[in-house]
Design a protein around this motif. Structure first.
Motif, short mmCIF file in Angstrom:
data_model
loop_
_atom_site.label_atom_id
_atom_site.label_comp_id
_atom_site.label_asym_id
_atom_site.label_seq_id
_atom_site.Cartn_x
_atom_site.Cartn_y
_atom_site.Cartn_z
N SER A 108 62.80 132.27 65.26
CA SER A 108 63.92 131.42 64.81
C SER A 108 65.21 132.24 64.78
O SER A 108 66.27 131.74 65.18
N ARG A 109 65.10 133.48 64.30
CA ARG A 109 66.31 134.33 64.27
C ARG A 109 66.88 134.45 65.69
O ARG A 109 68.08 134.27 65.90
N ALA A 110 66.02 134.68 66.66
CA ALA A 110 66.50 134.89 68.04
C ALA A 110 67.21 133.64 68.58
O ALA A 110 68.30 133.75 69.16
N VAL A 111 66.62 132.47 68.38
CA VAL A 111 67.25 131.29 68.99
C VAL A 111 68.45 130.81 68.17
O VAL A 111 69.43 130.31 68.73
N MET A 112 68.40 130.97 66.84
CA MET A 112 69.56 130.57 66.02
C MET A 112 70.75 131.48 66.32
O MET A 112 71.89 131.03 66.39
N GLN A 113 70.47 132.78 66.50
CA GLN A 113 71.58 133.70 66.82
C GLN A 113 72.13 133.43 68.22
O GLN A 113 73.27 133.77 68.52
N ALA A 114 71.32 132.79 69.06
CA ALA A 114 71.79 132.43 70.41
C ALA A 114 72.60 131.14 70.40
O ALA A 114 73.21 130.79 71.41
N GLY A 115 72.58 130.39 69.28
CA GLY A 115 73.39 129.17 69.22
C GLY A 115 72.67 127.91 68.80
O GLY A 115 73.29 126.85 68.70
#
Ligand code: KIV
Length: 275
Positions: A108-115
């Protein structure tokens, strides 16, 4: 590169979708994987974008969604986010990327930080702890139930779900469990229209449907399907909006706008697209 918007549009947030639900306004969702199509969707006023792991099939040419990675999802989410200031962006966590709480947090961190502004995960009551942990960490979740493509090997194919009374009850119980855990949205795929209507009426959170009839709060289609780009026989719930007579200029943006309009006014889907 700067993406110009044709219209001044307010960003759609979870609060907007909750308001739509409360007032009975339908909302549109399309899958999207890159900046150019995201820009055309924005000009067509599409309410929400799903960066779906369907990209494994329609972009990468895989035979299922299983090979898709978190890095793939983050890459495509960032491409979409760069061209979007309007739609709420929901991103799929791919196969086995939320098998443990730690995995769910890292993915989740990876995709939320991607936008991404919300993550989508497939399953039922077994996701409750993940849903509540993500909610506590500021990550809204959409839980995908019914036909969940990441479990194709358990189902033995892509089939309509929730057809028996027991299966319908199990789906309702799963929805209750994840909503109690804090799910912000539900997505129902390939379930009988009558069951989708019961879910939509019973829960306060917005419910999106695909092959789930016309009574859900929102509708989603895979972009390639609704543009008539098929590599296999299209499912019953698919409609080609590109060649539809009502898409008078026959453009891609026109197809997105026609889809958005027909979802909003309730003319898509019809019983012909439902189970
Ligand atoms: O990945 C995807 O495109 C999806 C839709 C089929 C809802 O999950």
């Amino acid at each position: 590169m700067t993406y110009l918007t044709d219209k001044r549009q307010a960003p759609i947030t979870l609060a907007t979708l909750n308001k739509f639900k409360a007032t009975g306004e339908k909302f549109s969702c399309l899958t999207c994987y890159d900046a150019s199509f995201a820009h055309a969707m924005q000009n067509a006023c599409v309410d929400t974008i799903l960066v779906g792991d369907s990209l494994g099939m329609v972009v990468q040419g895989q035979s299922s969604t299983l090979p898709v990675t978190v890095a793939d999802m983050a890459y495509h989410t960032a491409n979409v986010a760069r061209a979007n200031q309007h739609a709420l962006i929901i991103t799929d966590l791919p196969f086995m990327s939320y098998a443990t709480l730690g995995d769910a947090i890292a993915s989740s961190r990876a995709v939320m930080q991607a936008g991404a502004q919300m993550v989508k995960i497939e399953g039922g009551s077994e996701l409750s702890q993940i849903v509540s942990t993500l909610a506590k960490n500021g990550v809204p979740t959409c839980v995908h139930l019914g036909l969940t493509p990441q479990s194709v090997n358990v189902f033995g194919g892509y089939k309509v779900q929730g057809k028996t009374d027991a299966a319908a009850q199990k789906l309702l119980d799963d929805c209750q469990a994840v909503v109690d855990a804090g799910a912000a949205m539900l997505l129902l795929e390939c379930v009988p229209a009558a069951l989708a209507k019961r879910v939509t009426e019973r829960f306060a959170v917005p419910v999106i449907g695909i092959g789930a009839g016309s009574d859900t709060d929102g509708q989603v289609l895979v972009m390639h399907d609704m543009l008539g780009i098929y590599t296999r026989k299209p499912a019953k719930f698919v409609k080609d909006f590109l060649t539809d007579a009502a898409n008078t200029d026959k453009s891609v943006q026109g197809a997105f706008a026609l889809y958005h309009r027909q979802v909003k006014d309730g003319t898509f889907p019809t019983p012909e697209h439902s189970f």
